[in-house]
Scaffold this motif. Structure first.
Motif, short mmCIF file in Angstrom:
data_model
loop_
_atom_site.label_atom_id
_atom_site.label_comp_id
_atom_site.label_asym_id
_atom_site.label_seq_id
_atom_site.Cartn_x
_atom_site.Cartn_y
_atom_site.Cartn_z
N ARG A 89 0.81 -1.34 0.09
CA ARG A 89 0.16 -0.02 -0.08
C ARG A 89 0.84 1.16 0.06
O ARG A 89 0.66 2.15 -0.80
N GLY A 142 -2.56 0.20 -3.89
CA GLY A 142 -2.44 -1.16 -4.28
C GLY A 142 -1.73 -1.48 -5.64
O GLY A 142 -2.27 -0.59 -6.38
N ALA A 168 -4.35 -7.64 -2.06
CA ALA A 168 -3.30 -6.54 -1.95
C ALA A 168 -3.58 -5.73 -3.31
O ALA A 168 -3.35 -4.53 -3.51
#
Lengths: 389, 136
Positions: free
Chosen positions: A247, A254, A298
């Motif tokens: 992040r 992402g 993610a």
């Protein structure tokens, strides 16, 4: 001839087998000069892909010298130095015309098994079980190459065997992940797995213009290779909060593209690994999808996840909610080597793509059982063992 | 190890069960279809090659253009009373497609490097009929 044979779960031996024969007019016989272990072989070795027979010859990433050609072979002659795509394709069906070579309709002589398991059958592969055609693999002195004009490529003089052999599978698989994953200039790309395929996927992302490429693994020697040879950033998941790091390194968004290059025997710290390991050992799921889960969590909203690692069947706790609600595109494939190998050989010739560092352990074919042990245990910094028949 | 034994047996059993279901359902109602990446006029201009030609007088064969320039769909229906099996039709369709597209039918690797064992019998049985099973 000598060949490395699968004799049972975690049992390998070098034995004598009959020499291969030309069976179709488009076949040729190649004298194997280099052949490489692959992480996906470990699934066969460990019995996770249960379509092996005692005596099967392993190996699907190789190069060598043409020693015999069938009457329909036009592009190759005896003496040519060739690298061969690990998947077999006819070059003439609709899938081949779309450059989806590992989906070829005519390259698998046992389509019933995978058709029953998965709905449709992918093509055949060398040394990769009877579900993928039962073709003898490349860990041998000689190998039969069907559809030779389609699947074998003459190696430019300026590319060494040491470099070219990885065009056969690792580099083409990795490139496919970045290409079909949709990597664009300026993207942030995360790659799970710093083995040969993960490294090649990361290098492809760099060459395709990604702004940041981040490779995730737990093995420091592999992460050092990534920094030194690939030109990408690294994260060790055993010492870092990977999700938080990704992040931060992607401005809170992402990664745009997440490439999974780990497969069905993934590791992870904490309870998740124990849970997956137990379920896999009890045969309540066939695959451990840790890296796929992490990649989906993610990935940025609207991003792309490409599954390069080999999976066989069913997984548990698949984050379908994240996939749907974040609008992700998830895609996977066995490798379409014929699509990429000519381009990769050109990039290898220009020095854009180097692979020699992947061959950490080079040894004669007679030592192949020990080579697989070292490779499986990741001893002595082993990334790939290469055998010289 | 148990996985190695159980899964091929299960897969073999699934194939056999599917065959039996297919047989019970009466193959007369089910068409076996492949799409061949060759244009319809080409297929209509000559008899279909390969083993489909050998069973053509005992089954019903229909050709039609596939959508999206994907070639030609070959549909085969086994009429009531025919002695042709679904396995024979699947094999014939796959071989015919390969002949039309690639000009050849890929033969299995040989000579074999494997040895028969008690454990690999189900898998050997499945691969002996590798082009006859499946969902086609």
């Amino acid at each position: 001839m000598k060949a490395l044979q699968w004799l049972g779960v975690n049992k390998l031996a070098v034995g004598n087998v009959p020499d291969p024969e030309l069976r179709n007019p488009g076949d040729m016989i190649v004298k194997v000069t280099r052949t490489v272990t692959c992480g996906s072989d470990l699934h066969l070795l460990g019995g996770y892909i249960p379509f092996m027979q005692k005596g099967d010859v392993l190996g699907h990433e190789f190069l060598g010298e043409v020693v015999e050609v069938g009457p329909d072979v036009r592009r190759h002659r005896v003496g040519d130095r060739v690298v061969v795509s690990s998947f077999i394709a006819c070059g003439s069906c609709w899938y081949c015309d779309q450059k989806l070579y590992s989906l070829c309709d005519n390259g698998n002589t046992n389509p019933a098994i995978t058709e029953t398991l998965w709905g449709q059958a992918p093509s055949g592969c060398y040394g990769y079980s009877h579900a993928m055609g039962g073709n003898a693999g490349s860990h041998a002195e000689y190998i039969r190459v069907p559809f030779a004009d389609v699947g074998a490529f003459t190696i430019p003089d300026e590319v060494s065997d040491e470099r070219a052999v990885f065009a056969s599978d690792s580099a083409s698989t990795g490139w496919m992940g970045a290409d079909l994953g949709g990597v664009q200039p300026g993207d942030v790309v995360a790659v799970w797995g710093a083995g040969a395929v993960g490294q090649m996927a990361a290098r492809a992302a760099v060459l395709l213009g990604a702004n940041r490429v981040i490779v995730i693994d737990r093995l420091d020697n592999r992460l050092h290779q990534v920094e030194k040879h690939i030109g990408a950033e690294t994260l060790n998941y055993e010492s870092t909060d990977v999700a938080a790091e990704l992040r931060e390194r992607s401005g809170g968004r992402g990664p745009d593209v997440c490439i999974e290059a780990v497969g069905m025997e993934a590791h992870s710290p904490g309870l998740q690994f124990g849970y997956d390991q137990l379920k896999q050992q009890l045969r309540m799921q066939t695959d451990r999808p840790v890296a796929v889960r992490d990649a989906i969590h993610a990935c940025r909203k609207g991003g792309s996840v490409f599954v390069l690692g080999v999976f066989a069947g069913f997984v548990d706790k698949f984050p379908l909610g994240a996939l749907m609600n974040k609008g992700l595109t998830v895609r996977g494939a066995q490798m379409h080597g014929q699509r990429y190998i000519p381009m990769l050989l050109q990039r290898m010739a220009k020095g854009e793509l180097t692979t020699e560092h992947l061959a950490t352990h080079v040894m004669p074919l007679d030592s192949a059982p020990e080579g697989y042990r070292i490779f499986k245990e990741k001893e002595d910094g082993c990334v790939r063992a290469v055998f010289l028949p | 190890m148990a996985f190695l034994i159980v899964v091929p047996i299960a897969a073999g059993a699934a194939i056999v069960a599917r065959k039996r279901r297919s047989a019970r359902a009466g193959d007369g109602g089910h068409r076996h279809v492949v799409t061949v990446y060759r244009p319809l006029p080409e297929l209509e201009s000559a008899p279909l090659p390969g083993s489909l030609k050998e069973i053509a007088d005992r089954v019903e064969v229909q050709l039609r253009a596939a959508p999206g320039d994907r070639g030609t769909e070959i549909a085969v229906r086994i009429p009531e009373g025919s002695d042709v099996t679904s396995g024979e039709v699947r094999r014939a369709l796959r071989e015919t497609r390969s002949l039309l597209e690639a000009g050849d039918v890929l033969l299995p690797y040989g000579p074999a490097t494997t040895v028969p064992t008690l454990w690999n019998r189900p898998l050997q049985a499945a691969t002996r009929r590798g082009r006859e099973g499946g969902l086609l």
